[in-house]
Design a protein around this motif. Sequence first.
Motif, mmCIF file in Angstrom:
data_model
loop_
_atom_site.group_PDB
_atom_site.id
_atom_site.type_symbol
_atom_site.label_atom_id
_atom_site.label_comp_id
_atom_site.label_asym_id
_atom_site.label_seq_id
_atom_site.Cartn_x
_atom_site.Cartn_y
_atom_site.Cartn_z
ATOM 1 N N GLU A 2 70.753 37.993 48.164
ATOM 2 C CA GLU A 2 70.594 37.152 46.853
ATOM 3 C C GLU A 2 69.392 36.361 47.251
ATOM 4 O OE1 GLU A 2 73.202 34.329 43.859
ATOM 5 O OE2 GLU A 2 73.582 34.331 46.098
ATOM 6 N N LEU A 3 68.216 36.577 46.555
ATOM 7 C CA LEU A 3 66.931 35.748 46.377
ATOM 8 C C LEU A 3 66.727 35.114 45.222
ATOM 9 C CD1 LEU A 3 64.490 35.054 48.310
ATOM 10 C CD2 LEU A 3 63.280 37.117 47.661
ATOM 11 N N ILE A 4 66.689 33.773 45.236
ATOM 12 C CA ILE A 4 66.657 32.917 44.096
ATOM 13 C C ILE A 4 65.456 32.198 44.187
ATOM 14 C CG2 ILE A 4 67.555 30.949 42.808
ATOM 15 C CD1 ILE A 4 70.268 31.709 43.993
ATOM 16 N N PHE A 5 64.525 32.346 42.907
ATOM 17 C CA PHE A 5 63.288 31.503 42.822
ATOM 18 C C PHE A 5 63.307 30.513 42.135
ATOM 19 C CE2 PHE A 5 62.057 35.841 44.351
ATOM 20 C CZ PHE A 5 61.031 35.474 45.389
ATOM 21 N N THR A 6 62.938 29.231 42.156
ATOM 22 C CA THR A 6 63.296 28.067 41.613
ATOM 23 C C THR A 6 61.900 27.720 41.277
ATOM 24 O OG1 THR A 6 62.988 26.699 43.515
ATOM 25 C CG2 THR A 6 65.279 27.348 42.796
ATOM 26 N N LYS A 7 61.881 26.715 40.247
ATOM 27 C CA LYS A 7 60.534 26.112 39.705
ATOM 28 C C LYS A 7 60.073 25.036 40.333
ATOM 29 C CE LYS A 7 60.486 28.587 35.894
ATOM 30 N NZ LYS A 7 59.427 29.606 35.403
ATOM 31 N N SER A 8 60.734 24.390 41.335
ATOM 32 C CA SER A 8 60.283 23.278 42.053
ATOM 33 C C SER A 8 61.024 23.198 43.263
ATOM 34 C CB SER A 8 60.682 21.925 41.113
ATOM 35 O OG SER A 8 61.841 21.638 40.890
ATOM 36 N N LEU A 9 60.673 22.192 44.354
ATOM 37 C CA LEU A 9 61.154 21.957 45.361
ATOM 38 C C LEU A 9 62.467 21.203 45.090
ATOM 39 C CD1 LEU A 9 58.372 20.740 47.789
ATOM 40 C CD2 LEU A 9 60.276 22.593 48.196
ATOM 41 N N HIS A 10 62.487 20.243 44.124
ATOM 42 C CA HIS A 10 63.614 19.569 43.690
ATOM 43 C C HIS A 10 64.720 20.332 43.533
ATOM 44 C CE1 HIS A 10 66.085 15.948 42.546
ATOM 45 N NE2 HIS A 10 66.240 16.736 41.273
ATOM 46 N N GLU A 11 64.665 21.509 42.627
ATOM 47 C CA GLU A 11 65.489 22.280 41.862
ATOM 48 C C GLU A 11 66.050 23.215 43.150
ATOM 49 O OE1 GLU A 11 66.025 26.285 39.114
ATOM 50 O OE2 GLU A 11 64.167 25.109 39.175
ATOM 51 N N ARG A 12 65.275 23.442 44.330
ATOM 52 C CA ARG A 12 65.720 24.306 45.237
ATOM 53 C C ARG A 12 66.674 23.514 46.285
ATOM 54 N NH1 ARG A 12 61.783 24.939 50.548
ATOM 55 N NH2 ARG A 12 62.323 27.018 51.087
ATOM 56 N N GLU A 60 64.344 17.536 54.657
ATOM 57 C CA GLU A 60 65.620 18.243 54.181
ATOM 58 C C GLU A 60 66.935 17.381 54.682
ATOM 59 O OE1 GLU A 60 64.326 22.434 52.801
ATOM 60 O OE2 GLU A 60 64.581 22.031 54.778
ATOM 61 N N LEU A 61 66.697 17.238 56.297
ATOM 62 C CA LEU A 61 67.556 16.689 56.971
ATOM 63 C C LEU A 61 67.987 15.020 56.599
ATOM 64 C CD1 LEU A 61 69.584 16.050 59.334
ATOM 65 C CD2 LEU A 61 67.559 15.830 60.819
ATOM 66 N N VAL A 62 66.937 14.412 56.528
ATOM 67 C CA VAL A 62 66.902 12.908 56.225
ATOM 68 C C VAL A 62 67.523 12.638 54.998
ATOM 69 C CG1 VAL A 62 65.562 10.638 55.879
ATOM 70 C CG2 VAL A 62 65.240 12.219 57.903
ATOM 71 N N GLU A 63 66.931 13.604 53.847
ATOM 72 C CA GLU A 63 67.495 13.542 52.670
ATOM 73 C C GLU A 63 69.201 13.452 52.470
ATOM 74 O OE1 GLU A 63 66.285 14.822 48.284
ATOM 75 O OE2 GLU A 63 66.769 16.564 49.474
ATOM 76 N N GLN A 64 69.646 14.707 53.194
ATOM 77 C CA GLN A 64 71.213 14.875 53.206
ATOM 78 C C GLN A 64 71.748 13.568 54.176
ATOM 79 O OE1 GLN A 64 72.744 16.895 51.703
ATOM 80 N NE2 GLN A 64 71.064 18.086 50.870
ATOM 81 N N LEU A 65 71.236 13.045 54.994
ATOM 82 C CA LEU A 65 71.532 12.165 55.707
ATOM 83 C C LEU A 65 71.630 10.697 54.695
ATOM 84 C CD1 LEU A 65 70.166 12.233 59.412
ATOM 85 C CD2 LEU A 65 72.572 12.830 58.691
ATOM 86 N N THR A 66 70.718 10.563 54.073
ATOM 87 C CA THR A 66 70.660 9.213 53.055
ATOM 88 C C THR A 66 71.693 9.510 52.057
ATOM 89 O OG1 THR A 66 68.213 9.231 53.378
ATOM 90 C CG2 THR A 66 69.326 8.289 51.263
ATOM 91 N N TRP A 67 71.819 10.919 51.454
ATOM 92 C CA TRP A 67 72.904 11.036 50.613
ATOM 93 C C TRP A 67 74.515 10.707 51.033
ATOM 94 C CZ3 TRP A 67 71.568 16.250 47.694
ATOM 95 C CH2 TRP A 67 70.083 16.150 47.213
ATOM 96 N N ALA A 68 74.456 11.200 52.656
ATOM 97 C CA ALA A 68 75.955 10.838 53.133
ATOM 98 C C ALA A 68 76.106 9.382 53.276
ATOM 99 C CB ALA A 68 75.903 11.649 54.293
#
Length: 221
Positions: free
Chosen positions: A109-119, A142-150
């Motif tokens: 499965e290979l999905i192309f998105t319109k933006s980084l945010h969507e990805r 990407e790591l720091v974003e997930q840590l921030t959300w957590a």
Amino acid sequence: MGTIKLERPRKMRDLVNQTQSNGKLPGPTPRAICVYCGSGKGLDPAYAKSAQVLGKSMAQAGVCLVYGGGSNGLMGEVARAVLKHGGHVTGIMPENISSIEPPLREVQELIFTKSLHERKMLMFERSDAFVALPGGLGTLEELVEQLTWAQLRHHEKPVVIANIAGYWNPLLALFRAMEGETFIRAGLEARFLLVEKAFEILPVISRSWDPTPDHADTSLF
């Protein structure tokens, strides 16, 4: 100190040995794990080897890989390892990046998105846990974003820092400095699992992952 290392070394060894001896994970098996890693391989051969070990272990456990879709570097290593051992791979790539980083066309499965945010949101929604192997600015972001959300309790999915050959030591030192300056305060700790070997990743995720639904509170967005 706020940053969390949930497994002590002896417990970690026992956990991994148990998994290797009976072929079963110590808890529920996640459906899919998102792996963040570099589009390069780095200088230490241990990085690529770890990506291969992680990919093989995921395929053998029946865990789908969700990743950035690239064919180069550690991204390509982990995806090809999953495919080689009969596993399922979902690659998610912004359309404008495909001309810079060639996608791995062999994935199921290979999905192309319109933006980084969507990805990033799609990777989040499709994954039960997150793993950061060595990588560059994109991996760090990407790591720091997930840590921030957590940290903000947006989700309770496990976040694993795979500190292969001490790669993430400078980041861990920065976290300690943030705690020392009280920018990371009690009750708002950086919540992550810290491992040093690729074969430790799946057992600690299995031990920590809660398969009950509704662990993502998207009201923050």
